[in-house]
Design an enzyme around this catalytic site. Structure first.
Site, mmCIF file in Angstrom:
data_model
loop_
_atom_site.group_PDB
_atom_site.id
_atom_site.type_symbol
_atom_site.label_atom_id
_atom_site.label_comp_id
_atom_site.label_asym_id
_atom_site.label_seq_id
_atom_site.Cartn_x
_atom_site.Cartn_y
_atom_site.Cartn_z
ATOM 1 C CB SER A 5 -14.420 -0.551 -7.613
ATOM 2 O OG SER A 5 -13.016 -0.715 -7.767
ATOM 3 C CB SER A 6 -12.474 0.271 -2.092
ATOM 4 O OG SER A 6 -12.517 -0.214 -0.758
ATOM 5 C CE1 TYR A 60 -1.999 -9.414 -0.949
ATOM 6 C CE2 TYR A 60 -3.764 -7.833 -1.182
ATOM 7 C CZ TYR A 60 -2.835 -8.477 -0.394
ATOM 8 O OH TYR A 60 -2.729 -8.172 0.944
ATOM 9 C CB THR A 61 -6.023 -13.427 -2.727
ATOM 10 O OG1 THR A 61 -6.650 -12.152 -2.510
ATOM 11 C CG2 THR A 61 -6.406 -14.353 -1.582
ATOM 12 C CG PHE A 118 -9.180 3.666 0.432
ATOM 13 C CD1 PHE A 118 -8.899 2.491 -0.252
ATOM 14 C CD2 PHE A 118 -9.900 4.648 -0.235
ATOM 15 C CE1 PHE A 118 -9.327 2.292 -1.559
ATOM 16 C CE2 PHE A 118 -10.329 4.469 -1.552
ATOM 17 C CZ PHE A 118 -10.046 3.289 -2.204
ATOM 18 C CE LYS A 151 -3.944 -2.075 2.443
ATOM 19 N NZ LYS A 151 -5.059 -1.636 1.587
#
EC number: 1.3.5.2
Length: 446
Positions: free
Chosen positions: A254-255, A408-409, A178, A129
């Site tokens: 879109s979060s 990512y996951t 965020f 991040k």
């Protein structure tokens, strides 16, 4: 039962071997003229053994990461967020494995944004991040790296716990909200990295002109808004702050974890927002970038949710065309909880937040196919993201219309070796079909 004594000859022979000035390999004796020779052999064996162990441990292709180290890390960090931080720590300080001899096969090369990217496998936003571990992640073999989301002001995000593992499903649920160190901190991290590069030997390589600082690989910066920030001004601040540091800029609308954010996917709001962002980007072109380029025009992508109807996805395609952005990332996490989930813990799987990992794939793939339906006649680049964990998954997304993909996951569950395995699988399949990655993009709709 009493042990049987050695025969006299045997006892003498045993003592002779133990006291022998020789080093035995099988039945053959090699003379050791002194204890120094013995120590030298032992030290050499130790060094070679250590070197082999080190090579295996720090080689991203080693199976030890998926089957031993990653499971141990999960066991040692019951709080998934602590595991995330531990992973970033290792990646930041060079304790993570690297993909040695990373030379991508030509069939993987993909033409995107005027660059022949070395491979189509990208790291999605959310892992790093704050731009702390770019090199540690890139050295695992990615062709594209996306940091963020980054908000203008520092903000802690939602209260903890806010990150949950569903290991039976190779999935996670997050409601980070965020959490970000803010523009200034991330800008500082990026600037330090560039300064270090410019002082290094590698800066003399004129072929490295990407802000990823790797030849033909791209660095994207994902921009978000503060929880109480202005829905337009926060993104414009991000463009102004980071344009000179980014190969690509990503607008995250879109979060599911920031109140009201997904409302920005409404066609009129999205068209207005993206149009202003493109105008801001264009106004800064003459400022160049931090590597000394006189002009710099990073592509702008918008990242959307998978939880949208076909008419909503069509309206996003219209907004993207009208605003003249360069592409769409499909997709972010889902707020749905499919019946296919193996996890039976209702309290766990009903946690508020976005679901990612394998269960996201059908939602993301369906959304991608729909968006491609409405954009294939344009120059918009589509990026596939959601539930990708194998070479076959990546190929499915490409044939559905993705120019490249992100994950990512699955990387968190399987470790750094996953990237090499995916690239190997894709290469093998493409060669079997007698095609290149570029040739299969959108193949299902041709």
């Amino acid at each position: 039962m009493h042990s049987r004594p050695l025969p006299t000859l045997g006892r003498h022979a045993a003592r002779s071997v133990l006291n022998s000035p020789n080093f035995f390999i099988g039945n053959r004796a090699y003379p050791l003229k002194s204890s120094v020779g013995a120590k030298a052999i032992l030290y050499t064996a130790g060094i070679l053994g250590g070197a082999f162990a080190g090579y295996y441990l720090f080689n991203a292709r080693s199976a030890i990461h998926e089957y031993l180290l990653c499971p141990i890390l999960r066991l040692a960090t019951p709080d998934a967020e602590n595991g995330h931080r531990a992973g970033i720590f290792c990646l930041k300080w060079g304790l993570a494995p690297k993909l040695l001899f990373d030379e991508d096969d030509e069939v993987l090369h993909v033409n995107v944004f005027g660059t022949k990217m070395t491979n189509p496998i990208g790291c999605a936003a959310g892992l790093d991040k704050d731009a702390e571990a770019i090199d540690g992640i890139m050295q695992g073999g990615f062709g594209y790296m996306e940091i963020g989301s980054v908000t203008p002001l520092p903000q802690p995000g939602n209260p903890k716990p806010r990150f949950f593992r569903l290991p039976q499903d190779d999935a996670v649920i997050n409601r980070y909200g965020f959490n970000s160190s803010g523009h200034d901190a991330v800008y500082s991290n990026l600037s330090k990295r560039v300064t270090s590069f410019l002082k290094s030997y590698f800066a003399k390589d004129n072929e490295i002109d990407k802000l990823s600082l790797y030849k033909n690989k791209l660095l994207a910066i994902n921009l978000g808004k503060n929880k109480t920030g202005d829905e337009v001004k926060d993104y414009l601040k991000g463009v102004e702050k980071f344009q000179s540091h980014a190969d690509v800029l990503v607008i995250n609308v879109s979060s599911p974890n920031t109140p009201g954010l997904r409302d920005l996917q409404n066609e009129s709001k999205l068209t207005d927002l993206l149009s202003q962002i493109v105008q801001k980007r264009n106004s800064l072109i003459q400022n160049g970038n931090v590597l000394g380029a006189k002009t710099h025009k990073p592509p702008v992508l918008v990242k959307i949710a998978p939880d949208l109807t076909e008419p909503e996805l069509e309206s996003i395609a219209v907004a993207a065309k009208k605003s003249k952005v360069d592409g769409i990332i499909v997709s972010n996490t889902t707020i749905q909880r499919p019946d296919s989930l193996v996890t039976r813990d209702e309290a766990l799987k009903s946690q508020t937040g976005g679901l990612s990992g394998k269960p996201l794939k059908p939602f993301a793939l369906k959304a991608l196919k729909t968006v491609y339906k409405y954009t294939k006649d344009s120059e918009l680049v589509l990026v596939g993201c959601g539930g990708i964990s194998s070479g076959q998954d990546a190929i499915e997304f490409a044939k559905a219309g993705a120019t490249f993909v992100q994950l990512y996951t699955s990387y968190a569950y399987k470790g750094p070796g996953l990237i090499a395995h995916i690239k190997d699988e894709v290469t093998e399949e493409l060669k079997k079909e007698g095609k290149t990655w570029n040739q299969i993009i959108g193949e299902d709709s041709k």
